[in-house]
Every structure is written in structure tokens, then in C-alpha cells.
Design an enzyme around this catalytic site. Structure first.
Site, short mmCIF file in Angstrom:
data_model
loop_
_atom_site.label_atom_id
_atom_site.label_comp_id
_atom_site.label_asym_id
_atom_site.label_seq_id
_atom_site.Cartn_x
_atom_site.Cartn_y
_atom_site.Cartn_z
CG MET A 30 -1.90 -1.20 1.17
SD MET A 30 -3.44 -0.93 2.03
CE MET A 30 -2.84 -0.75 3.70
CG HIS A 34 8.19 0.10 6.28
ND1 HIS A 34 8.44 -1.24 6.20
CD2 HIS A 34 6.87 0.22 6.58
CE1 HIS A 34 7.34 -1.92 6.47
NE2 HIS A 34 6.35 -1.06 6.68
CG HIS A 37 6.87 -2.00 2.24
ND1 HIS A 37 6.74 -0.86 3.02
CD2 HIS A 37 5.68 -2.62 2.29
CE1 HIS A 37 5.51 -0.80 3.49
NE2 HIS A 37 4.84 -1.85 3.07
CD GLN A 61 -5.77 -3.98 2.41
OE1 GLN A 61 -5.62 -4.44 1.28
NE2 GLN A 61 -4.82 -4.09 3.33
N GLY A 147 4.86 -10.34 3.86
CA GLY A 147 5.64 -10.25 5.09
C GLY A 147 5.02 -11.04 6.24
CD GLN A 148 5.44 -15.06 9.95
OE1 GLN A 148 5.30 -15.66 8.88
NE2 GLN A 148 4.75 -15.36 11.04
CG ASP A 150 0.70 -7.58 7.75
OD1 ASP A 150 -0.04 -6.96 8.52
OD2 ASP A 150 1.67 -7.05 7.17
CB SER A 185 3.67 -0.98 11.12
OG SER A 185 2.38 -0.52 10.80
P1 AMP Z 1 1.44 -2.97 3.50
O1 AMP Z 1 1.97 -1.93 2.58
O2 AMP Z 1 1.45 -2.58 4.93
O3 AMP Z 1 0.13 -3.55 3.02
O4 AMP Z 1 2.47 -4.17 3.41
C1 AMP Z 1 2.88 -4.72 2.19
C2 AMP Z 1 3.65 -5.97 2.46
O5 AMP Z 1 4.78 -5.67 3.28
C3 AMP Z 1 2.83 -7.02 3.21
O6 AMP Z 1 3.11 -8.30 2.68
C4 AMP Z 1 3.33 -6.88 4.62
O7 AMP Z 1 3.19 -8.07 5.38
C5 AMP Z 1 4.79 -6.54 4.39
N1 AMP Z 1 5.35 -5.89 5.58
C6 AMP Z 1 4.81 -4.87 6.28
N2 AMP Z 1 5.59 -4.58 7.36
C7 AMP Z 1 6.63 -5.44 7.33
C8 AMP Z 1 7.75 -5.67 8.18
N3 AMP Z 1 7.97 -4.94 9.26
N4 AMP Z 1 8.62 -6.65 7.84
C9 AMP Z 1 8.41 -7.41 6.72
N5 AMP Z 1 7.36 -7.25 5.89
C10 AMP Z 1 6.47 -6.28 6.19
#
Ligand code: AMP
Length: 280
Positions: A30, A34, A37, A61, A147-148, A150, A185
């Protein structure tokens, strides 16, 4: 690096890559990228020869009272991070392009989604699976990276891929953390200094749980009690759930199995919702 906004163009370009014999790695995000990602992008680069990152704040979502409007959007920074890390294509569609007004087809995974975040965020996983299925259909990636951090999302996506025979291999990257243990996050930036301090107790409680498990305590009630005890000492923290579950089914277990059981936590730090987990 190419930026694609059109759904049709994404589908055509991905098809050309596939016909050209390239292995495609997909990293759905999204945005507000960081190091978590970035670590997924790096893994995608190792496994595949064309890396596609999607940047799409998916309205489906978010619940009605959640932070869709405030969710941080940092396009220029994201662009640079992708460029610096060897991304080939950013797919950055509009909401209208992904979900036109007459959109009416949703995907519901009914088992793994039904617990934990599925209870506290009842429409969340339906939005996640629907958008991911669309991305899988558009890109047809050989590998898809999640990512683990989630953990339940990973389990839901894996289940959906298996149930529906979606031809992509799901790869799960480890959780990347701040030096003090807080899982990275996009929502961390909502935290004030004091909230941020209390938030470190989440990973501390999970680490303590792992320590207990490593010392031979296999009873999950004992582990859960310890996590709740540690989190309860922080006055800004309200527990949404603390569960010890099987990492594939997300169903509660009574005893710990190495590498198969995880402890999952969701809390409010005042008005900021955070999740984290640890694999035993
Ligand atoms: P998001 O942009 O928050 O929807 O996350 C995109 C992807 O990055 C998802 O697969 C998340 O699980 C992963 N992700 C988010 N935070 C972390 C983290 N701290 N470490 C590893 N992967 C992450």
C-alpha cells in the site's frame, strides 16, 4: 523503471514479460515503503528477473471507521526506494481503475479469515483477498512476496492460492524491526513519543513468550497469560487479542510445535491499532 497506472497496460506488459520467458516476482504493497517492504523487494529480486511492486491503498480492506483517508501516501519517496532497489515496474492504479463504481465480485476465504483480525476487522480479509486475486490475475506472477509481520494475511493468501489453484508461489519474508524490536509498520508514524514507548512492550512480550517456550514451557495458556500480563502493565495499551495458533490454519493450539506455532497479538495503543507475532 516503468510506472504503470492502467490495468489493461499492466496485463499486457506482464503477458509480454511472461512470453519473453521472464520469471516475475510480485510485491503487493500500500506504499509508504519502509525497510520491511524493501526486504521483500530484495527477496523478489533474488528469485525473479522482473520485479513488479504494486502501490495501491486498497479501500476495500479498510473498515468504515478505519484510517483509509489518513493512511500515509508518500509517492515520491516510494518511487525513489523502488528505483534504488532494482524494481522493474511499479503498478500504481487509481481506486476507480481497480474498483469501478459497478464492481460487485468479491472473494471470501471462510476459515483462516474467520478468527483474530477477521473478528475485529470483519471486512478486512475479503478486501485483501479480492485485491490480491485481481493483482494475481493481472500480473500472473511466478512468485508473490508477503511479510510475516501480517501472519494471518500470509495464511489467508496461501489458503486462497491453494483452494483456487492460483499459479503463483507465495514467499514469506521475515518481519523487519526497529532496533528496539518494534515491527516496522506504516502505522507506527501515528504514534506519539509516549505511545511509541509503550508500543515496544509488544515485541518484548512476544520475545518473553519465546524465551518461555525455549525453556521448555509448551502450555500455550501459560504463554498467553504471560503476554497479557506484560502488555497490561502499559497504560496506553488495550489488548484486542492474544492468541497462540497454528501458522497455517490460525486455529488455537494447546501445545507448542517448533516452527509451526505462532503467538499473535493485536492491540490498541490509544487509538493506533498495531499487530505483531512471533514464530516459536
Ligand atoms: P502494507 O503496505 O502494509 O500492506 O504491506 C505490504 C507488504 O509488506 C505485506 O506483505 C506486509 O506483510 C509486508 N510488511 C509490512 N511490514 C513489514 C515488516 N515490518 N517486515 C516485513 N514485511 C512487512
Amino acid at each position: 523503471m516503468q510506472v504503470i497506472e492502467s490495468v489493461k497496460e499492466m496485463q499486457t506488459v506482464a503477458m509480454q514479460l511472461r512470453f519473453g520467458g521472464h520469471l516475475i516476482g510480485l510485491v503487493p504493497t500500500m506504499g509508504n515503503l519502509h525497510d520491511g517492504h524493501v526486504s521483500l523487494i530484495k527477496q523478489a529480486n533474488e528469485k525473479s528477473d522482473k520485479v513488479i511492486v504494486t502501490i495501491f491503498v486498497n479501500p476495500k480492506q479498510f473498515g468504515p471507521n478505519e484510517d483509509f483517508e489518513e493512511y500515509p501516501r508518500t509517492w515520491q519517496d516510494d518511487l525513489k526506494k523502488c528505483e534504488d532497489n532494482g524494481v522493474d515496474i511499479i503498478f500504481h492504479p487509481s481506486v476507480q481503475a481497480m474498483f469501478p463504481k459497478d464492481f460487485s465480485s468479491y472473494l471470501n476465504e471462510e476459515a483462516v479469515s474467520s478468527v483474530m483480525c477477521g473478528i475485529s476487522r470483519p471486512t478486512h480479509f475479503k478486501g485483501v483477498t479480492t485485491v490480491c486475486l485481481k493483482l494475481f490475475n493481472l500480473v500472473r506472477p511466478d512468485f508473490s512476496f508477503f511479510g510475516q509481520k501480517d501472519a494471518q494475511q500470509c495464511a489467508v493468501i496461501k489458503k486462497m492460492v491453494r483452494d483456487l489453484n492460483i499459479p503463483t508461489e507465495i514467499k514469506v519474508g521475515e518481519t523487519i524491526r526497529e532496533p528496539d524490536g518494534l515491527a516496522l509498520s506504516s502505522r507506527n508514524q501515528y504514534l506519539s513519543k509516549l505511545q511509541r514507548e509503550d508500543a515496544t512492550s509488544i515485541s518484548k512480550a512476544l520475545n518473553k513468550a519465546k524465551e518461555l517456550a525455549d525453556s521448555g514451557i509448551g502450555n500455550t495458556d501459560r504463554i498467553i497469560a504471560e503476554i497479557i500480563h506484560l502488555l497490561s502493565q502499559k497504560r496506553r495499551i488495550r489488548i484486542i487479542y492474544v492468541k497462540v495458533v497454528d501458522k497455517d490454519t490460525m486455529q488455537a493450539v494447546k501445545t507448542i510445535s517448533q516452527n509451526q506455532t505462532i503467538a499473535c497479538v493485536a492491540v490498541w495503543v490509544d487509538d493506533v491499532r498495531l499487530i505483531d507475532n512471533i514464530v516459536f
